[in-house]
Write a protein that holds these residues in place. Structure first.
Motif, PDB file in Angstrom:
ATOM      1  N   ALA A  16      43.589  42.635  35.453  1.00 41.30           N
ATOM      2  CA  ALA A  16      43.784  43.570  36.563  1.00 41.30           C
ATOM      3  C   ALA A  16      44.091  42.822  37.861  1.00 41.30           C
ATOM      4  N   ALA A  17      43.296  41.787  38.147  1.00 43.15           N
ATOM      5  CA  ALA A  17      43.411  41.083  39.423  1.00 43.15           C
ATOM      6  C   ALA A  17      44.665  40.209  39.484  1.00 43.15           C
ATOM      7  N   GLY A  18      44.932  39.456  38.416  1.00 45.20           N
ATOM      8  CA  GLY A  18      46.058  38.529  38.420  1.00 45.20           C
ATOM      9  C   GLY A  18      47.392  39.249  38.518  1.00 45.20           C
ATOM     10  N   ILE A  37      49.406  32.137  33.990  1.00 53.59           N
ATOM     11  CA  ILE A  37      48.877  31.551  32.754  1.00 53.59           C
ATOM     12  C   ILE A  37      47.974  32.599  32.112  1.00 53.59           C
ATOM     13  N   GLU A  38      48.332  33.100  30.953  1.00 53.76           N
ATOM     14  CA  GLU A  38      47.579  34.192  30.307  1.00 53.76           C
ATOM     15  C   GLU A  38      47.804  34.118  28.802  1.00 53.76           C
ATOM     16  N   PRO A  39      46.740  33.891  28.014  1.00 48.91           N
ATOM     17  CA  PRO A  39      46.923  33.723  26.563  1.00 48.91           C
ATOM     18  C   PRO A  39      47.070  35.028  25.785  1.00 48.91           C
ATOM     19  N   TYR A  45      43.241  48.264  30.069  1.00 48.87           N
ATOM     20  CA  TYR A  45      42.635  49.031  31.168  1.00 48.87           C
ATOM     21  C   TYR A  45      41.194  49.312  30.739  1.00 48.87           C
ATOM     22  N   GLN A  46      40.316  48.352  31.044  1.00 51.94           N
ATOM     23  CA  GLN A  46      38.943  48.409  30.527  1.00 51.94           C
ATOM     24  C   GLN A  46      38.142  49.632  31.005  1.00 51.94           C
ATOM     25  N   PRO A  47      38.381  50.142  32.234  1.00 49.90           N
ATOM     26  CA  PRO A  47      37.631  51.338  32.643  1.00 49.90           C
ATOM     27  C   PRO A  47      37.823  52.504  31.674  1.00 49.90           C
ATOM     28  N   ALA A  80      46.127  29.283  27.361  1.00 48.70           N
ATOM     29  CA  ALA A  80      44.860  29.358  28.090  1.00 48.70           C
ATOM     30  C   ALA A  80      44.703  28.123  28.977  1.00 48.70           C
ATOM     31  N   ALA A  81      44.270  28.330  30.207  1.00 51.73           N
ATOM     32  CA  ALA A  81      43.946  27.206  31.085  1.00 51.73           C
ATOM     33  C   ALA A  81      42.664  26.560  30.568  1.00 51.73           C
ATOM     34  N   ALA A  82      42.599  25.233  30.629  1.00 51.40           N
ATOM     35  CA  ALA A  82      41.415  24.533  30.112  1.00 51.40           C
ATOM     36  C   ALA A  82      40.638  23.809  31.205  1.00 51.40           C
ATOM     37  N   GLN A 169      25.087  53.000  31.844  1.00 52.15           N
ATOM     38  CA  GLN A 169      24.596  54.376  31.978  1.00 52.15           C
ATOM     39  C   GLN A 169      25.649  55.407  31.588  1.00 52.15           C
ATOM     40  N   LYS A 170      26.906  55.098  31.902  1.00 55.07           N
ATOM     41  CA  LYS A 170      27.977  56.064  31.599  1.00 55.07           C
ATOM     42  C   LYS A 170      27.991  56.373  30.112  1.00 55.07           C
ATOM     43  N   ALA A 171      27.867  55.302  29.295  1.00 56.99           N
ATOM     44  CA  ALA A 171      27.878  55.477  27.834  1.00 56.99           C
ATOM     45  C   ALA A 171      26.738  56.404  27.423  1.00 56.99           C
ATOM     46  N   GLY A 295      38.809  39.086  41.749  1.00 58.41           N
ATOM     47  CA  GLY A 295      38.439  39.778  40.511  1.00 58.41           C
ATOM     48  C   GLY A 295      37.045  39.372  40.063  1.00 58.41           C
ATOM     49  N   ASP A 296      36.771  39.612  38.793  1.00 58.35           N
ATOM     50  CA  ASP A 296      35.424  39.358  38.254  1.00 58.35           C
ATOM     51  C   ASP A 296      35.041  37.888  38.328  1.00 58.35           C
ATOM     52  N   ALA A 297      36.028  37.000  38.415  1.00 56.17           N
ATOM     53  CA  ALA A 297      35.742  35.553  38.448  1.00 56.17           C
ATOM     54  C   ALA A 297      35.358  35.067  39.838  1.00 56.17           C
ATOM     55  N   THR A 305      34.498  45.256  39.758  1.00 61.17           N
ATOM     56  CA  THR A 305      35.214  46.407  39.196  1.00 61.17           C
ATOM     57  C   THR A 305      36.714  46.235  39.407  1.00 61.17           C
ATOM     58  N   ALA A 306      37.497  47.008  38.629  1.00 59.47           N
ATOM     59  CA  ALA A 306      38.955  47.006  38.829  1.00 59.47           C
ATOM     60  C   ALA A 306      39.269  47.577  40.213  1.00 59.47           C
ATOM     61  N   ALA A 307      38.428  48.511  40.662  1.00 59.57           N
ATOM     62  CA  ALA A 307      38.625  49.108  41.987  1.00 59.57           C
ATOM     63  C   ALA A 307      38.505  48.037  43.071  1.00 59.57           C
ATOM     64  N   ALA A 308      37.575  47.100  42.861  1.00 61.84           N
ATOM     65  CA  ALA A 308      37.428  45.991  43.816  1.00 61.84           C
ATOM     66  C   ALA A 308      38.677  45.118  43.784  1.00 61.84           C
ATOM     67  N   LEU A 380      39.764  62.733  38.881  1.00 60.22           N
ATOM     68  CA  LEU A 380      40.217  61.447  39.431  1.00 60.22           C
ATOM     69  C   LEU A 380      40.127  60.363  38.350  1.00 60.22           C
ATOM     70  N   LYS A 381      38.982  60.308  37.676  1.00 62.64           N
ATOM     71  CA  LYS A 381      38.742  59.260  36.661  1.00 62.64           C
ATOM     72  C   LYS A 381      39.609  59.481  35.409  1.00 62.64           C
ATOM     73  N   ALA A 382      39.685  60.734  34.960  1.00 68.52           N
ATOM     74  CA  ALA A 382      40.352  61.007  33.685  1.00 68.52           C
ATOM     75  C   ALA A 382      41.874  61.017  33.818  1.00 68.52           C
TER      76      ALA A 382
HETATM   77  P1  FAD Z   1      40.117  40.998  33.498  1.00 70.54           P
HETATM   78  O1  FAD Z   1      40.819  42.298  33.712  1.00 70.54           O
HETATM   79  O2  FAD Z   1      39.037  40.956  32.487  1.00 70.54           O
HETATM   80  O3  FAD Z   1      41.241  39.925  33.170  1.00 70.54           O
HETATM   81  C1  FAD Z   1      40.982  38.562  32.982  1.00 70.54           C
HETATM   82  C2  FAD Z   1      42.191  37.951  32.300  1.00 70.54           C
HETATM   83  O4  FAD Z   1      42.072  36.534  32.275  1.00 70.54           O
HETATM   84  C3  FAD Z   1      42.338  38.399  30.858  1.00 70.54           C
HETATM   85  O5  FAD Z   1      43.631  38.916  30.631  1.00 70.54           O
HETATM   86  C4  FAD Z   1      42.057  37.148  30.046  1.00 70.54           C
HETATM   87  O6  FAD Z   1      42.817  37.086  28.842  1.00 70.54           O
HETATM   88  C5  FAD Z   1      42.495  36.059  31.032  1.00 70.54           C
HETATM   89  N1  FAD Z   1      41.875  34.766  30.755  1.00 70.54           N
HETATM   90  C6  FAD Z   1      40.623  34.512  30.309  1.00 70.54           C
HETATM   91  N2  FAD Z   1      40.456  33.199  30.121  1.00 70.54           N
HETATM   92  C7  FAD Z   1      41.616  32.605  30.491  1.00 70.54           C
HETATM   93  C8  FAD Z   1      42.051  31.253  30.512  1.00 70.54           C
HETATM   94  N3  FAD Z   1      41.269  30.239  30.084  1.00 70.54           N
HETATM   95  N4  FAD Z   1      43.304  30.989  30.937  1.00 70.54           N
HETATM   96  C9  FAD Z   1      44.124  32.006  31.347  1.00 70.54           C
HETATM   97  N5  FAD Z   1      43.759  33.297  31.332  1.00 70.54           N
HETATM   98  C10 FAD Z   1      42.509  33.596  30.908  1.00 70.54           C
HETATM   99  N6  FAD Z   1      36.135  48.975  36.778  1.00 70.54           N
HETATM  100  C11 FAD Z   1      36.358  50.043  37.601  1.00 70.54           C
HETATM  101  O7  FAD Z   1      36.930  49.869  38.677  1.00 70.54           O
HETATM  102  N7  FAD Z   1      35.954  51.307  37.267  1.00 70.54           N
HETATM  103  C12 FAD Z   1      35.366  51.560  36.081  1.00 70.54           C
HETATM  104  O8  FAD Z   1      35.051  52.713  35.792  1.00 70.54           O
HETATM  105  C13 FAD Z   1      35.145  50.470  35.183  1.00 70.54           C
HETATM  106  N8  FAD Z   1      34.556  50.691  33.984  1.00 70.54           N
HETATM  107  C14 FAD Z   1      34.457  49.662  33.080  1.00 70.54           C
HETATM  108  C15 FAD Z   1      33.947  49.930  31.817  1.00 70.54           C
HETATM  109  C16 FAD Z   1      33.864  48.926  30.855  1.00 70.54           C
HETATM  110  C17 FAD Z   1      33.315  49.243  29.507  1.00 70.54           C
HETATM  111  C18 FAD Z   1      34.314  47.613  31.178  1.00 70.54           C
HETATM  112  C19 FAD Z   1      34.275  46.521  30.145  1.00 70.54           C
HETATM  113  C20 FAD Z   1      34.806  47.339  32.445  1.00 70.54           C
HETATM  114  C21 FAD Z   1      34.880  48.354  33.414  1.00 70.54           C
HETATM  115  N9  FAD Z   1      35.359  48.113  34.702  1.00 70.54           N
HETATM  116  C22 FAD Z   1      35.545  49.164  35.577  1.00 70.54           C
HETATM  117  C23 FAD Z   1      35.542  46.713  35.185  1.00 70.54           C
HETATM  118  C24 FAD Z   1      36.989  46.238  35.230  1.00 70.54           C
HETATM  119  O9  FAD Z   1      37.625  46.433  33.992  1.00 70.54           O
HETATM  120  C25 FAD Z   1      37.026  44.769  35.632  1.00 70.54           C
HETATM  121  O10 FAD Z   1      36.268  44.609  36.811  1.00 70.54           O
HETATM  122  C26 FAD Z   1      38.450  44.299  35.876  1.00 70.54           C
HETATM  123  O11 FAD Z   1      39.189  44.335  34.680  1.00 70.54           O
HETATM  124  C27 FAD Z   1      38.448  42.886  36.486  1.00 70.54           C
HETATM  125  O12 FAD Z   1      39.743  42.356  36.543  1.00 70.54           O
HETATM  126  P2  FAD Z   1      39.977  40.779  36.322  1.00 70.54           P
HETATM  127  O13 FAD Z   1      41.453  40.599  36.387  1.00 70.54           O
HETATM  128  O14 FAD Z   1      39.107  40.016  37.221  1.00 70.54           O
HETATM  129  O15 FAD Z   1      39.457  40.498  34.849  1.00 70.54           O
END
Ligand code: FAD
Length: 409
Positions: A16-18, A37-39, A45-47, A80-82, A169-171, A295-297, A305-308, A380-382
């Motif tokens: 999502a972030a990249g 770089i993406e393997p 769309y994890q949400p 994959a980046a190492a 909790q959603k689950a 993003g999450d990293a 979150t993806a929203a963030a 909004l969500k659906a």
């Molecule tokens: P990701 O989307 O996870 O992407 C990371 C990418 O990096 C992946 O494609 C991966 O393959 C790649 N990668 C990993 N290792 C390497 C490497 N070594 N080299 C190169 N690439 C690599 N967010 C919301 O906003 N609302 C919601 O309702 C919501 N619900 C969720 C429900 C569930 C069940 C889950 C699992 C997540 C939910 N999220 C929600 C969270 C949201 O999906 C994440 O916060 C978002 O995807 C983060 O984006 P990101 O790009 O940081 O990480």
């Protein structure tokens, strides 16, 4: 055969972030030379996985081929980046190839550490053990929910940080709603076992959630951390203040512990937490100015979150382009994150907040009051958010996400 190449901008992670950041940068400067770089062959769309586990979405609508979401003009390095060598402006791939950059953006997400719970990996997807945190398992959640007529269902939440802190909790609420509609909820003992000490981290949303905890007669067990699962015997072990407790279950929905990707945690770019060490407003690395993270990293203390990421991507785009032009950052991220809590099929408590738990609603309260369960939030969500994700966020159209001004800090 290891190779070497170089690009103006290198992004690690096409999630999502990249992807959103690449798209936002190219919108501003179409001639930019960007490599991602993406393997993975697939972008998720994890949400949407919460909705799959609740029987609302088909799994297929939550994924697209990676090739389709890569912005036009981006060089996709399918690997994959190492490791990172920021002193040499270089990333090394798993096959030993090296990629040099002028500017690096780090966005490989968070790692699901299933292995930290003894016995879990071998029983996932069978014996009533499931998780919406994996694409292939979310449909099993829905299967279990439909099959269960009586017994005990346990939903777990590990210690923070996790992505989408509301997802455990959603689950549970969507499962309970189904059991209530089917008239079997009275025969199912539902427990929420959370390693943390509160139901939800931002207090303003707790009363609305507690109404549903009571409505569904959920046993709330705080400070209860899943440490082991015996799938065939259907027993789960939790660590609590009073010692270990073992519980029988018929259905177990597990949210795994989550940590920074190891190659990032081991690198000079990491903060003590293992995540990429960035300023929480500018998202620029605190030691290497030509490195950004989001993003999450990211090391920022926002809700992951993806929203963030939707709000962070334009901030990184603006500040990273300025860095390429040898100028200082002007855009600031305010910590916005959002968590639409699906409390029943058709209603959502829409948590939206920034740093320090400050409420940051996107809509006026007469339209959507996020502290109450509402139908409009469900729509909004659906309907709206998946569309905004694929057609807005991943395409550099910054709907609900313009780069904020620099925040004094
Ligand atoms: P990701 O989307 O996870 O992407 C990371 C990418 O990096 C992946 O494609 C991966 O393959 C790649 N990668 C990993 N290792 C390497 C490497 N070594 N080299 C190169 N690439 C690599 N967010 C919301 O906003 N609302 C919601 O309702 C919501 N619900 C969720 C429900 C569930 C069940 C889950 C699992 C997540 C939910 N999220 C929600 C969270 C949201 O999906 C994440 O916060 C978002 O995807 C983060 O984006 P990101 O790009 O940081 O990480």
């Amino acid at each position: 055969m290891p190779t070497s190449q170089s690009h103006e901008v290198v992004i690690v992670g096409g999630g999502a972030a990249g992807i959103a950041t690449a798209a936002s940068m190219l919108k501003r400067r179409p001639s930019l030379d960007i490599a991602i770089i993406e393997p993975s062959e697939v972008h998720a769309y994890q949400p949407g996985w919460t909705m799959v586990g609740g029987g609302v979405f088909e799994p297929e609508v939550t994924v697209r081929p990676m090739s389709r979401v890569m912005p036009k003009g981006v060089d996709w390095i399918k690997a994959a980046a190492a490791s990172f060598q920021p002193e040499n402006n270089q990333v090394t791939l798993q096959d030993g190839s090296t990629i040099r950059y002028e500017l690096l953006i780090v966005a490989p997400g968070i790692r699901l550490a299933w292995e930290k719970i003894a016995g879990l990996e071998e029983t996932l997807g069978k014996n009533g053990v499931t998780s919406n945190y994996r694409y292939d398992l979310a449909p099993y959640t829905w299967q279990l929910v439909q099959q269960l007529r009586k017994g005990r269902a346990i939903f777990t939440q590990p210690p923070m940080p996790i992505k989408c802190a509301g997802a455990p909790q959603k689950a549970m609420y969507l499962s309970c709603d189904h059991w209530l509609q089917r008239g079997v909820l009275g025969d199912i003992e539902v427990e929420f076992r959370n390693a943390g000490g509160v139901l939800f981290g931002v207090a303003d949303y707790v009363p609305a959630l507690m109404e549903y905890v009571e409505k569904y007669h959920i046993g709330l067990k705080l400070g209860s951390n899943l440490v082991a699962v015996d799938g065939p015997a259907q027993k789960a072990t939790f660590k609590t203040e009073a010692g270990e407790v073992m519980c029988d279950f018929d259905m177990l929905h597990v949210v795994p512990p989550q940590v920074a990707p190891q190659f990032l945690a081991d690198s000079p770019l990491a903060a003590e937490s293992g995540f990429v060490d960035v300023d929480q407003h500018t998202l620029q690395h605190v030691r290497y100015p030509n490195v950004f993270g989001l993003g999450d990293a990211g090391s920022m203390p926002n809700a992951k979150t993806a929203a963030a990421a939707r709000k962070q991507a334009p901030v990184v785009a603006v500040n990273a382009l300025r860095q390429l032009d040898c100028k200082g950052p002007t855009a600031g991220y305010d910590g916005y994150g959002s968590c639409p809590l699906t409390v029943e099929r058709g209603k959502i408590v829409l948590a939206e907040f920034g740093y320090g738990g400050k409420l940051m609603p996107s809509f006026p309260t007469w339209l959507i009051d996020g502290t109450k369960a509402q139908r409009l939030s469900w729509m909004l969500k659906a309907d709206a958010l998946p569309w905004i994700y694929w057609n807005g966020m991943l395409k550099g159209r910054e709907w609900l996400a313009g780069p904020g001004n620099m925040i004094a800090h």
